[in-house]
Design an enzyme around this catalytic site. Sequence first.
Site, PDB file in Angstrom:
ATOM      1  N   CYS A   1      -4.266  -8.363  -0.474  1.00 23.55           N
ATOM      2  CA  CYS A   1      -3.730  -9.829  -0.502  1.00 23.55           C
ATOM      3  C   CYS A   1      -4.460 -10.971   0.144  1.00 23.55           C
ATOM      4  CB  CYS A   1      -2.433  -9.711  -0.341  1.00 23.55           C
ATOM      5  SG  CYS A   1      -1.843  -9.636   1.363  1.00 23.55           S
TER       6      CYS A   1
ATOM      7  N   CYS B   1      -3.892  -9.888   4.070  1.00 23.47           N
ATOM      8  CA  CYS B   1      -4.752  -8.525   4.197  1.00 23.47           C
ATOM      9  C   CYS B   1      -6.304  -8.898   4.564  1.00 23.47           C
ATOM     10  CB  CYS B   1      -4.394  -7.531   3.195  1.00 23.47           C
ATOM     11  SG  CYS B   1      -2.690  -6.897   3.647  1.00 23.47           S
TER      12      CYS B   1
ATOM     13  N   HIS C   1       1.769  -4.512   5.572  1.00 28.83           N
ATOM     14  CA  HIS C   1       1.038  -3.939   4.400  1.00 28.83           C
ATOM     15  C   HIS C   1      -0.053  -2.892   4.851  1.00 28.83           C
ATOM     16  CE1 HIS C   1       1.291  -7.912   1.764  1.00 28.83           C
ATOM     17  NE2 HIS C   1       2.445  -7.686   2.209  1.00 28.83           N
TER      18      HIS C   1
ATOM     19  N   GLU D   1      -2.966  -2.352   4.472  1.00 35.19           N
ATOM     20  CA  GLU D   1      -4.131  -2.793   5.349  1.00 35.19           C
ATOM     21  C   GLU D   1      -3.735  -3.272   6.660  1.00 35.19           C
ATOM     22  OE1 GLU D   1      -4.502  -3.989   0.752  1.00 35.19           O
ATOM     23  OE2 GLU D   1      -3.070  -3.900   2.524  1.00 35.19           O
TER      24      GLU D   1
END
Length: 160
Positions: A86, A89, A56, A58
Site C-alpha cells: 500500500c 508500506c 502491515h 511490510e
Amino acid sequence: MKMTNADEKFMRLAISKARKGIENGQTPFGVCITKEGEIVSCVHNIVWESTDITAHAEIHAIREACKKLNTVDLSGCIIYSTCEPCPMCFSACHWAKISKIVYGARIEDAKKLGFSELTISNREMKQFGSSPIEIVGDLLRKENLELFEFWHKREDKRIY
C-alpha cells in the site's frame, strides 16, 4: 520478470508466513526481506494481534530487519510481499532505502476483497516520488491470489 529459484523460494516463504497468519486470525499478507541472498526477516501482518492499524506485514518486517541489522538503512535488501505494498508500506520501503520490491497479488486484488486500500500502484508511487526502488510485480500471482481465497473463505476473517 525472469523468476530465479531464490525469488520463488523467498516468495513462497512470504506466502507460508501469510498462511500461518491467516490461521491465527490475521489477514492474507506476508513478507520476506532478504539481503545478499540471506533472510533478514520473514513475517505476516499483525494488525489484529497488535491492534495497530500500521502493523502491515511490510512495516512489521522492516521494523524487525532494522533491529536485526542494527540500522535504519536497508540498502541492498529485497522485500518479497504477497501483495503489492500500500502507499504507507511503499513509503516505508522508500525511507528504509530498500532496493527492490517484489510482489505477488496487486493492490486492486486486496481492494476487491474489501480492504480499504488506496489503489495507488507502486509504479505510480515510484514515479510521483522519484523513488529509486526497483519494482517487480506478479511473482507467483496465482498462488498469492489463492492465498486471498483461503482467507476470504474463512468464517473468522476480519477486514480493516
